[in-house]
Design a protein around this motif. Structure first.
Motif, PDB file in Angstrom:
ATOM      1  N   GLY A  51      10.480 -14.377  -4.169  1.00 53.15           N
ATOM      2  CA  GLY A  51      11.136 -13.432  -3.271  1.00 53.15           C
ATOM      3  C   GLY A  51      11.833 -12.287  -3.980  1.00 53.15           C
ATOM      4  N   ALA A  52      11.577 -12.143  -5.295  1.00 52.67           N
ATOM      5  CA  ALA A  52      12.269 -11.122  -6.099  1.00 52.67           C
ATOM      6  C   ALA A  52      11.747  -9.708  -5.843  1.00 52.67           C
ATOM      7  CB  ALA A  52      12.132 -11.449  -7.584  1.00 52.67           C
ATOM      8  N   GLY A  53      10.626  -9.605  -5.123  1.00 54.78           N
ATOM      9  CA  GLY A  53      10.051  -8.288  -4.874  1.00 54.78           C
ATOM     10  C   GLY A  53       8.924  -7.933  -5.827  1.00 54.78           C
ATOM     11  N   LYS A  54       8.369  -8.933  -6.500  1.00 59.75           N
ATOM     12  CA  LYS A  54       7.311  -8.685  -7.492  1.00 59.75           C
ATOM     13  C   LYS A  54       6.046  -8.123  -6.810  1.00 59.75           C
ATOM     14  CE  LYS A  54       7.315 -12.995  -8.952  1.00 59.75           C
ATOM     15  NZ  LYS A  54       8.306 -13.569  -7.992  1.00 59.75           N
ATOM     16  N   SER A  55       5.593  -8.818  -5.764  1.00 61.99           N
ATOM     17  CA  SER A  55       4.405  -8.331  -5.052  1.00 61.99           C
ATOM     18  C   SER A  55       4.696  -6.984  -4.398  1.00 61.99           C
ATOM     19  CB  SER A  55       3.975  -9.342  -3.977  1.00 61.99           C
ATOM     20  OG  SER A  55       3.612 -10.562  -4.573  1.00 61.99           O
ATOM     21  N   THR A  56       5.917  -6.835  -3.907  1.00 63.07           N
ATOM     22  CA  THR A  56       6.318  -5.571  -3.268  1.00 63.07           C
ATOM     23  C   THR A  56       6.250  -4.415  -4.260  1.00 63.07           C
ATOM     24  OG1 THR A  56       7.737  -6.746  -1.701  1.00 63.07           O
ATOM     25  CG2 THR A  56       8.222  -4.411  -2.066  1.00 63.07           C
TER      26      THR A  56
HETATM   27  P1  ADP Z   1       7.724 -12.026  -4.735  1.00 60.46           P
HETATM   28  O1  ADP Z   1       6.329 -11.519  -4.885  1.00 60.46           O
HETATM   29  O2  ADP Z   1       8.597 -11.719  -5.906  1.00 60.46           O
HETATM   30  O3  ADP Z   1       7.788 -13.488  -4.411  1.00 60.46           O
HETATM   31  P2  ADP Z   1       7.761 -10.341  -2.377  1.00 60.46           P
HETATM   32  O4  ADP Z   1       7.611  -8.955  -2.894  1.00 60.46           O
HETATM   33  O5  ADP Z   1       6.548 -10.971  -1.792  1.00 60.46           O
HETATM   34  O6  ADP Z   1       8.413 -11.261  -3.502  1.00 60.46           O
HETATM   35  O7  ADP Z   1       8.876 -10.366  -1.261  1.00 60.46           O
HETATM   36  C1  ADP Z   1      10.182  -9.853  -1.467  1.00 60.46           C
HETATM   37  C2  ADP Z   1      11.003 -10.081  -0.200  1.00 60.46           C
HETATM   38  O8  ADP Z   1      10.484  -9.323   0.877  1.00 60.46           O
HETATM   39  C3  ADP Z   1      11.014 -11.527   0.265  1.00 60.46           C
HETATM   40  O9  ADP Z   1      12.292 -11.803   0.784  1.00 60.46           O
HETATM   41  C4  ADP Z   1       9.967 -11.551   1.348  1.00 60.46           C
HETATM   42  O10 ADP Z   1      10.254 -12.543   2.286  1.00 60.46           O
HETATM   43  C5  ADP Z   1      10.084 -10.166   1.944  1.00 60.46           C
HETATM   44  N1  ADP Z   1       8.788  -9.672   2.443  1.00 60.46           N
HETATM   45  C6  ADP Z   1       7.669  -9.479   1.706  1.00 60.46           C
HETATM   46  N2  ADP Z   1       6.667  -8.983   2.465  1.00 60.46           N
HETATM   47  C7  ADP Z   1       7.170  -8.842   3.705  1.00 60.46           C
HETATM   48  C8  ADP Z   1       6.647  -8.365   4.952  1.00 60.46           C
HETATM   49  N3  ADP Z   1       5.381  -7.913   5.046  1.00 60.46           N
HETATM   50  N4  ADP Z   1       7.469  -8.369   6.023  1.00 60.46           N
HETATM   51  C9  ADP Z   1       8.736  -8.797   5.927  1.00 60.46           C
HETATM   52  N5  ADP Z   1       9.303  -9.260   4.805  1.00 60.46           N
HETATM   53  C10 ADP Z   1       8.536  -9.291   3.697  1.00 60.46           C
END
Ligand code: ADP
Ligand code: MG
Length: 258
Positions: A51-56
């Motif tokens: 949930g750190a925002g890595k994929s984001t």
């Molecule tokens: P990581 O890849 O580091 O595990 P993400 O980038 O997937 O983290 O997600 C970062 C935060 O944003 C998390 O709290 C996740 O629940 C939230 N999140 C990610 N994608 C979405 C989305 N499409 N809608 C709402 N919240 C999201």
């Protein structure tokens, strides 16, 4: 300046330049005021808790999440203008693997950017796709349905698709997750080879133990970018304690120095 597929790429621009980037999906920011600069040829891991925002961060670099504020540049331009030069390997578990399509078709998708929307892949593209499958030791499964593959084989198909794109910048989301040791080794070799050719790789990586072995740079991320630099500079026990709030996973290796 180098020429690639009709595009001019300024060689003095960083591969990725993120400034003051904030992304929110709901209330809480997923990324907060992130700054990050990667020079061309970097082989970088994004490391941080769930949930750190890595994929984001990867999606922001692809230009597919709305930004609240900040700026993202890929090879000196807005991500939307760099699609042709960027390959993306999504997190395997985020993909619908029941979609009825063959291994070869998935890899052929990698050629669409060069073809444009109106031309269908032909003999030349098929040859390139088969060559990429060959490189990932998957050529004998070209006719298989993707649903029938193992996790490691699916990951190899994604990498073959990324290879066929012949990109400058590769964004990968946990490419090592759930793959066998042989596949892990071939992914690591492929990354090393691409970086050696001057390509840039930014990959989310969950296994702290292998960061020093597979990567040259690290981005420590937990909603904010806590540190960016060479593995030697930033991948230290004290930084990781801070990153994981004192709960560093047990499999951390001896560090190069600290
Ligand atoms: P990581 O890849 O580091 O595990 P993400 O980038 O997937 O983290 O997600 C970062 C935060 O944003 C998390 O709290 C996740 O629940 C939230 N999140 C990610 N994608 C979405 C989305 N499409 N809608 C709402 N919240 C999201
Ligand atoms: Mg993720």
């Amino acid at each position: 300046m180098i020429q690639r597929g009709g595009l001019e790429i300024p060689t003095d621009q960083p591969a990725l330049d993120v400034e003051g980037l904030t992304v929110t999906y709901g209330q809480e920011p997923a990324l907060w005021n992130a700054d990050l600069r990667l020079s061309r040829g970097s082989l970088a891991a994004i490391v941080g808790p769930n949930g750190a925002g890595k994929s984001t961060l990867l999606k922001a670099a692809l230009g597919v999440v709305p930004r609240v504020s900040g700026r993202v540049r890929v090879l000196g331009e807005d991500p939307a203008r760099r699609r042709r030069l960027v390959a993306y390997v999504p997190q395997r578990t985020s993909v619908d693997w029941d979609f009825p399509t063959s291994v070869l078709d998935v890899v052929l998708m990698g050629t669409y950017g060069q073809l444009g929307w109106f031309r269908r892949p032909g003999r030349k593209e098929r040859a390139l796709a088969l060559q990429a499958l060959e490189q990932m030791e998957m050529a004998d499964l070209a006719g298989r349905q993707i649903a029938e593959l193992s996790g490691g084989q699916q990951q190899r198909v994604f990498l073959a698709r990324a290879l066929v794109q012949d990109a400058e910048v590769y964004f990968m989301d946990e490419p090592f997750a759930g793959v066998d040791a042989v596949t892990e080794q071939s992914i690591a070799s492929l990354m090393g080879l691409l970086a050696h050719q001057g390509k840039t790789i930014l990959s989310v990586h969950h296994d702290l133990a292998t960061v020093p072995r597979y990567f040259e740079h690290a981005v420590l991320l937990n909603r904010v970018v806590q540190a960016v630099g060479t593995v030697k500079e930033v991948f230290h026990r004290s930084n990781l304690d801070r990153l994981y709030g004192g709960r560093v996973p047990a499999n951390v290796p001896e560090f190069a120095s600290s």
